[in-house]
Motif scaffolding. Sequence first.
Motif, short mmCIF file in Angstrom:
data_model
loop_
_atom_site.label_atom_id
_atom_site.label_comp_id
_atom_site.label_asym_id
_atom_site.label_seq_id
_atom_site.Cartn_x
_atom_site.Cartn_y
_atom_site.Cartn_z
N UNK A 80 -21.86 -14.55 -2.45
CA UNK A 80 -23.19 -15.06 -1.96
C UNK A 80 -23.16 -14.66 -0.61
N UNK A 81 -22.05 -14.25 0.46
CA UNK A 81 -21.87 -14.04 1.46
C UNK A 81 -22.33 -12.68 2.11
N UNK A 82 -22.02 -11.58 0.98
CA UNK A 82 -22.48 -10.29 1.35
C UNK A 82 -23.90 -10.28 1.14
N UNK A 83 -24.70 -10.99 0.14
CA UNK A 83 -25.92 -11.06 0.08
C UNK A 83 -26.71 -11.90 1.44
N UNK A 84 -26.09 -12.43 1.99
CA UNK A 84 -26.48 -13.18 3.16
C UNK A 84 -26.52 -12.61 4.27
N UNK A 85 -25.59 -11.63 4.42
CA UNK A 85 -25.21 -10.83 5.47
C UNK A 85 -26.43 -9.71 5.47
N UNK A 86 -26.68 -9.06 4.01
CA UNK A 86 -27.70 -8.06 4.27
C UNK A 86 -29.05 -8.72 4.58
N UNK A 87 -29.28 -10.24 4.32
CA UNK A 87 -30.76 -10.75 4.56
C UNK A 87 -30.95 -11.02 6.01
N UNK A 88 -29.77 -11.22 6.58
CA UNK A 88 -29.91 -11.75 8.09
C UNK A 88 -29.92 -10.31 8.60
N UNK A 89 -29.38 -9.14 8.24
CA UNK A 89 -29.80 -7.67 9.03
C UNK A 89 -31.03 -7.29 8.87
N UNK A 90 -31.64 -7.79 7.56
CA UNK A 90 -33.12 -7.14 7.20
C UNK A 90 -34.04 -8.12 8.26
N UNK A 91 -33.74 -9.28 8.33
CA UNK A 91 -34.55 -9.97 9.36
C UNK A 91 -34.64 -9.72 10.44
N UNK A 92 -33.33 -9.25 11.16
CA UNK A 92 -33.13 -8.85 12.45
C UNK A 92 -33.87 -7.56 12.82
N UNK A 93 -33.79 -6.70 11.82
CA UNK A 93 -34.73 -5.22 11.97
C UNK A 93 -35.97 -5.56 11.79
N UNK A 94 -36.56 -6.33 11.10
CA UNK A 94 -37.96 -6.41 10.95
C UNK A 94 -38.39 -7.31 12.36
#
Length: 668
Positions: A375-389
């Motif tokens: 789950x932590x890998x997915x959370x990391x990807x989600x966090x980075x996408x939110x940051x980029x947006x």
Amino acid sequence: MTIKMRSLYTSIITIACFSSSISFSSEIPTIPDAKFVVPEKREFQLNKSISPCNNFFEYVCSNEIKDFKLPESKNRYIFSINDASERIKKQRFEYINSLLNESNLSAQNKMIKNYYSSCMNEKSRKTEELLLIEEYKKEIVNLSKQELLEKFAQESLTGNSNLISINEFNNRNNPKIKDILFYYHLRLGSKDYYSDENLMKDYHDLMIQFFDLISMSSLKNETSFLIDFEKSIAKVYPSKAEFRNIFTSNISIKREKLLSNYPNLYFKTMLNKIPNNINVNLVTKDVIKQINVLFQKVSIKELQALAIWNRFSMQDIKYSYPEFYIKNKDFQNKYFGSSKIEESLELQCTVDTSQILERNLDIEVLNKYYKNFPENRVKSIVHQIQKTTLENVEKNTWLSKEAKSKAELKIKKIRFQLVKPDNLEDWDLIETTELNPDSFIKNKRKIADNDFNKMLKEIKLPVNDLKWQMSPLTVNAYYNPTANQFVMPLGILQAPFFDETKSDIINFGSVGMVVAHEIGHSIDDQGSKYDELGKLNPWMNKEDLKLFNKKTFKIINLFAKDGIDGKLTLGENIADFVGVKNAFQSAFPNKTSENKEEQKEFFIQFAKVWCGVLQPKVREYFIKNDPHSPIDLRVNNQMKLSEKFEETFSCKKGDPMTLPNEERISLW
């Protein structure tokens, strides 16, 4: 956009909508279901004979498609979605079968076992179907016109509506409060079908055979009324594109208006069950008005025909009237592309049990089969996408200062719910109830009735905006604007959407795109009508919207050139565009990166998500009904819009997968 009446949310896919340019005009070869095997993982060997700059979908997908044979019971298959769904179906089947010889079961498992067992009992189902139809026939022939009209209203209060459906609906001014929504579903789905003369003729013939078979030939003369009834409603029914705006407009109506304007629909009967302080909404007033007018002059015979046709023509006749069941399947195949072949009864009943008791079954399956998900890998990807947006919105130069501030706040406040609910309450399980292993139809109706009563009982309670609108084993993801909530179930987090063997950079092209797609919905033309709390509170001013519409008209035009309704698909096409752009930027934040091979892998991973096939007639059906574009265009047209794709694959201006810069857009 997908409408689920208990909520309004936008999803990455409509599960049934998959298309392929490879299969526009030719039938896909099939294979018996028993011989079909889902591979552990598809390789997606690239077709090096095709230039990625000429047709990227075929470059990535055509080798996988070339040797693929479609299971006979299916009319479409997108590898990423259906492979995952088939694996989950197998797990559900195995779990259900592990219960069948057990006697000391929990109330929940006993309910699952008995429902499945009742589905498998063909002899009992035939007896039950015949009995219910005969009982219903006897009941309605003894009712007056007024009593029949009121019966339609009473049936709306059972969860098994025969005409007007009722569901809860988040209040648009205060999303913590629940409203009630009244709506009517057009039986053929799209209004376009009612102008097809051949379809209408076959539909009429289907009705005539139905009344002959159930020994009600006296109602055959009323079939012309049934056709005229549906065609009349279709004339005022909103198009699929118009539905995009209905739920962000004011559709509330005062109770006294319901009662005075539509007396023939007996809303008084329905409203008596709904607390007086609950706001009510109507979709759409023109449709309800038309039904009311038709009911004003309807005869008792016409009403009887309508009641029986609506109740039994599409369900509960499989074993009692197999001739009609087969003819109906032929009709569905001819005009909508559905398969004539069915899965084995065991798998049909697994699917049926999953549909009716989905969360109750999946909480057991998830606990058994999914223990150590990363789950932590997915959370990391989600966090980075939110940051980029967020960074891209902050750099925006065309939004007004106030709109830009609101967009930033909304992105910061998005609630991300990943993999599975944190609390049992958020699963929204169906209350356990005693089911009879020999009463399939009664079991189904009992569950629907209980669920409806639960909704009415809880209608005064505050909205639980942590509640999942999808089961965690659904192969999909969604954004709910009324809760500013993004949900990504475990079901979709399988290869190629999420491939544990690939680097996060490559997974940005698939699961990262999904996240960026759904975040994009929060600030698109529909999402911008809701604030950071989920309240219907538009924050783009007229000038913002004017600029937004001018920019996005290029997307409408691009897809229209391929015969797609660019207005219907606009929201999803924008989300795909933003999804690819922001996912790429998240994967490669350093603009000077020269790692072309990883960049190529990013785009290839994106295309893998949409590789698939379908029978030609199905494509026609979904072009009329689906807010998502066909999958080949979700790949190729998004590559045309992407400068990064052009640079990565060294495409030349004028190549099919490129566009002149003036035909591309920039948003955020």
